[in-house]
Design a protein around this motif. Structure first.
Motif, PDB file in Angstrom:
ATOM      1  N   ARG A   1      51.436  53.119  26.498  1.00 47.21           N
ATOM      2  CA  ARG A   1      52.182  53.492  25.292  1.00 47.21           C
ATOM      3  C   ARG A   1      52.870  52.293  24.660  1.00 47.21           C
ATOM      4  O   ARG A   1      52.896  52.149  23.434  1.00 47.21           O
ATOM      5  CB  ARG A   1      53.208  54.566  25.631  1.00 47.21           C
ATOM      6  CG  ARG A   1      52.595  55.912  25.968  1.00 47.21           C
ATOM      7  CD  ARG A   1      53.627  56.904  26.457  1.00 47.21           C
ATOM      8  NE  ARG A   1      54.648  57.158  25.436  1.00 47.21           N
ATOM      9  CZ  ARG A   1      55.765  57.829  25.675  1.00 47.21           C
ATOM     10  NH1 ARG A   1      56.028  58.287  26.892  1.00 47.21           N
ATOM     11  NH2 ARG A   1      56.618  58.054  24.699  1.00 47.21           N
ATOM     12  N   LEU A   2      53.411  51.408  25.491  1.00 47.54           N
ATOM     13  CA  LEU A   2      54.086  50.226  24.957  1.00 47.54           C
ATOM     14  C   LEU A   2      53.117  49.309  24.229  1.00 47.54           C
ATOM     15  O   LEU A   2      53.369  48.898  23.087  1.00 47.54           O
ATOM     16  CB  LEU A   2      54.779  49.465  26.088  1.00 47.54           C
ATOM     17  CG  LEU A   2      55.390  48.121  25.689  1.00 47.54           C
ATOM     18  CD1 LEU A   2      56.485  48.299  24.652  1.00 47.54           C
ATOM     19  CD2 LEU A   2      55.918  47.378  26.904  1.00 47.54           C
ATOM     20  N   VAL A   3      52.004  48.971  24.870  1.00 51.02           N
ATOM     21  CA  VAL A   3      51.039  48.068  24.237  1.00 51.02           C
ATOM     22  C   VAL A   3      50.468  48.699  22.972  1.00 51.02           C
ATOM     23  O   VAL A   3      50.288  48.025  21.944  1.00 51.02           O
ATOM     24  CB  VAL A   3      49.919  47.683  25.230  1.00 51.02           C
ATOM     25  CG1 VAL A   3      48.844  46.861  24.532  1.00 51.02           C
ATOM     26  CG2 VAL A   3      50.505  46.887  26.397  1.00 51.02           C
ATOM     27  N   ALA A   4      50.208  50.009  23.005  1.00 47.79           N
ATOM     28  CA  ALA A   4      49.708  50.690  21.816  1.00 47.79           C
ATOM     29  C   ALA A   4      50.737  50.664  20.689  1.00 47.79           C
ATOM     30  O   ALA A   4      50.388  50.468  19.517  1.00 47.79           O
ATOM     31  CB  ALA A   4      49.335  52.130  22.154  1.00 47.79           C
ATOM     32  N   ALA A   5      52.009  50.849  21.034  1.00 40.47           N
ATOM     33  CA  ALA A   5      53.059  50.802  20.014  1.00 40.47           C
ATOM     34  C   ALA A   5      53.159  49.414  19.394  1.00 40.47           C
ATOM     35  O   ALA A   5      53.337  49.266  18.176  1.00 40.47           O
ATOM     36  CB  ALA A   5      54.400  51.206  20.620  1.00 40.47           C
ATOM     37  N   LEU A   6      53.029  48.381  20.219  1.00 40.76           N
ATOM     38  CA  LEU A   6      53.045  47.011  19.697  1.00 40.76           C
ATOM     39  C   LEU A   6      51.846  46.763  18.776  1.00 40.76           C
ATOM     40  O   LEU A   6      51.973  46.122  17.728  1.00 40.76           O
ATOM     41  CB  LEU A   6      53.038  46.004  20.847  1.00 40.76           C
ATOM     42  CG  LEU A   6      54.294  45.955  21.730  1.00 40.76           C
ATOM     43  CD1 LEU A   6      54.068  45.048  22.927  1.00 40.76           C
ATOM     44  CD2 LEU A   6      55.497  45.477  20.914  1.00 40.76           C
ATOM     45  N   ALA A   7      50.691  47.283  19.171  1.00 36.15           N
ATOM     46  CA  ALA A   7      49.493  47.105  18.344  1.00 36.15           C
ATOM     47  C   ALA A   7      49.638  47.831  17.009  1.00 36.15           C
ATOM     48  O   ALA A   7      49.292  47.290  15.950  1.00 36.15           O
ATOM     49  CB  ALA A   7      48.261  47.604  19.091  1.00 36.15           C
ATOM     50  N   ARG A   8      50.159  49.070  17.037  1.00 39.19           N
ATOM     51  CA  ARG A   8      50.353  49.805  15.780  1.00 39.19           C
ATOM     52  C   ARG A   8      51.367  49.095  14.886  1.00 39.19           C
ATOM     53  O   ARG A   8      51.205  49.044  13.654  1.00 39.19           O
ATOM     54  CB  ARG A   8      50.817  51.233  16.067  1.00 39.19           C
ATOM     55  CG  ARG A   8      49.746  52.124  16.657  1.00 39.19           C
ATOM     56  CD  ARG A   8      50.135  53.606  16.561  1.00 39.19           C
ATOM     57  NE  ARG A   8      51.427  53.876  17.187  1.00 39.19           N
ATOM     58  CZ  ARG A   8      51.600  54.185  18.473  1.00 39.19           C
ATOM     59  NH1 ARG A   8      50.547  54.241  19.280  1.00 39.19           N
ATOM     60  NH2 ARG A   8      52.796  54.445  18.945  1.00 39.19           N
ATOM     61  N   ALA A   9      52.404  48.525  15.500  1.00 39.30           N
ATOM     62  CA  ALA A   9      53.403  47.796  14.710  1.00 39.30           C
ATOM     63  C   ALA A   9      52.776  46.585  14.033  1.00 39.30           C
ATOM     64  O   ALA A   9      53.095  46.263  12.882  1.00 39.30           O
ATOM     65  CB  ALA A   9      54.565  47.366  15.607  1.00 39.30           C
ATOM     66  N   ALA A  10      51.882  45.909  14.742  1.00 34.69           N
ATOM     67  CA  ALA A  10      51.200  44.758  14.146  1.00 34.69           C
ATOM     68  C   ALA A  10      50.298  45.184  12.998  1.00 34.69           C
ATOM     69  O   ALA A  10      50.248  44.529  11.949  1.00 34.69           O
ATOM     70  CB  ALA A  10      50.393  44.026  15.216  1.00 34.69           C
ATOM     71  N   ILE A  11      49.583  46.307  13.185  1.00 33.56           N
ATOM     72  CA  ILE A  11      48.718  46.810  12.117  1.00 33.56           C
ATOM     73  C   ILE A  11      49.547  47.197  10.895  1.00 33.56           C
ATOM     74  O   ILE A  11      49.190  46.882   9.753  1.00 33.56           O
ATOM     75  CB  ILE A  11      47.892  48.004  12.637  1.00 33.56           C
ATOM     76  CG1 ILE A  11      46.868  47.529  13.675  1.00 33.56           C
ATOM     77  CG2 ILE A  11      47.189  48.727  11.488  1.00 33.56           C
ATOM     78  CD1 ILE A  11      46.189  48.639  14.447  1.00 33.56           C
ATOM     79  N   ASP A  12      50.682  47.860  11.127  1.00 33.87           N
ATOM     80  CA  ASP A  12      51.565  48.244  10.015  1.00 33.87           C
ATOM     81  C   ASP A  12      52.084  47.011   9.284  1.00 33.87           C
ATOM     82  O   ASP A  12      52.138  46.983   8.048  1.00 33.87           O
ATOM     83  CB  ASP A  12      52.750  49.065  10.539  1.00 33.87           C
ATOM     84  CG  ASP A  12      52.345  50.462  10.978  1.00 33.87           C
ATOM     85  OD1 ASP A  12      51.228  50.903  10.622  1.00 33.87           O
ATOM     86  OD2 ASP A  12      53.139  51.106  11.684  1.00 33.87           O
TER      87      ASP A  12
END
Length: 205
Positions: free
Chosen positions: A134-145
């Protein structure tokens, strides 16, 4: 100043104050400390204040950071990227594929909350139990945003001597990430002008 999680991740590579480069994610302990510092930015995604990293998570976040910094380098081009890793960047295609894969590892669904005396708000409900995923996915989504948002057009690589940071330009004349970098850059320019004057004056006619 507004904070962006993607920029915070990229900034874990920084000038160490002694002419070198420091890595806040160099150890498991450092990674845990960094995660916990991002608690406000990760709120609603994961209880970061309670999360302790292990070596696999540290390496996963570092690989994600490599992808983010490769895409930051693409954003600032044709200006030079941060010198910290300019010689070993992922390709843009590799970086995008890595971000998309990491973001897709956490299945999420939007949920609406609408109190009787308030306005509707949305949140993401996760179907993933592993907090590390969940943490790595949240970081990835933040980068995409970040990369797909309006602030991306103002992303710059600081050109002050020894600085390796990326920053978001907050006003039209901003050239450096912080005032101390501006002071160092102006001092370096003054030194170069002085040297040029001295060398020119001593040159034979």
């Amino acid at each position: 100043m507004e904070r962006w999680l993607a920029l915070e991740l990229a900034s874990t590579i920084r000038h160490d104050g002694d002419g070198g480069v420091a890595d806040d994610l160099a150890t498991v302990q450092g990674t845990t400390h960094w995660i916990q510092e991002q608690g406000d930015l990760l709120a609603g995604h994961i209880p970061a204040g309670e999360l302790a990293a292990d070596e696999n998570l540290r390496l996963g976040i570092i690989e994600l950071r490599q992808a983010v910094r490769a895409l930051f380098a693409r954003v600032v081009s044709p200006a030079p990227p941060s010198p910290a890793d300019a010689h070993r960047l992922m390709t843009a295609d590799q970086a995008m594929a890595h971000l998309n894969t990491a973001a897709a590892r956490e299945p999420v669904a939007p949920q609406i909350d609408w109190p009787a005396e308030g306005v509707p708000t949305a949140r993401l409900l996760s179907a993933e139990n592993d907090p590390y995923v969940r943490l790595v996915a949240a970081l990835a989504r933040a980068a995409i945003d970040f990369l797909s948002g309006p602030q991306c057009t103002q992303l710059r690589s600081c050109t002050a001597p020894r600085c390796v940071r990326y920053f978001v330009k907050s006003h039209g004349r901003q050239e450096w990430c912080k005032p101390s970098c501006g002071n160092r850059a102006r001092a370096a320019r003054h030194y170069r002008r002085q040297r040029t004057a001295v060398d020119g004056g001593s040159a034979p006619s």
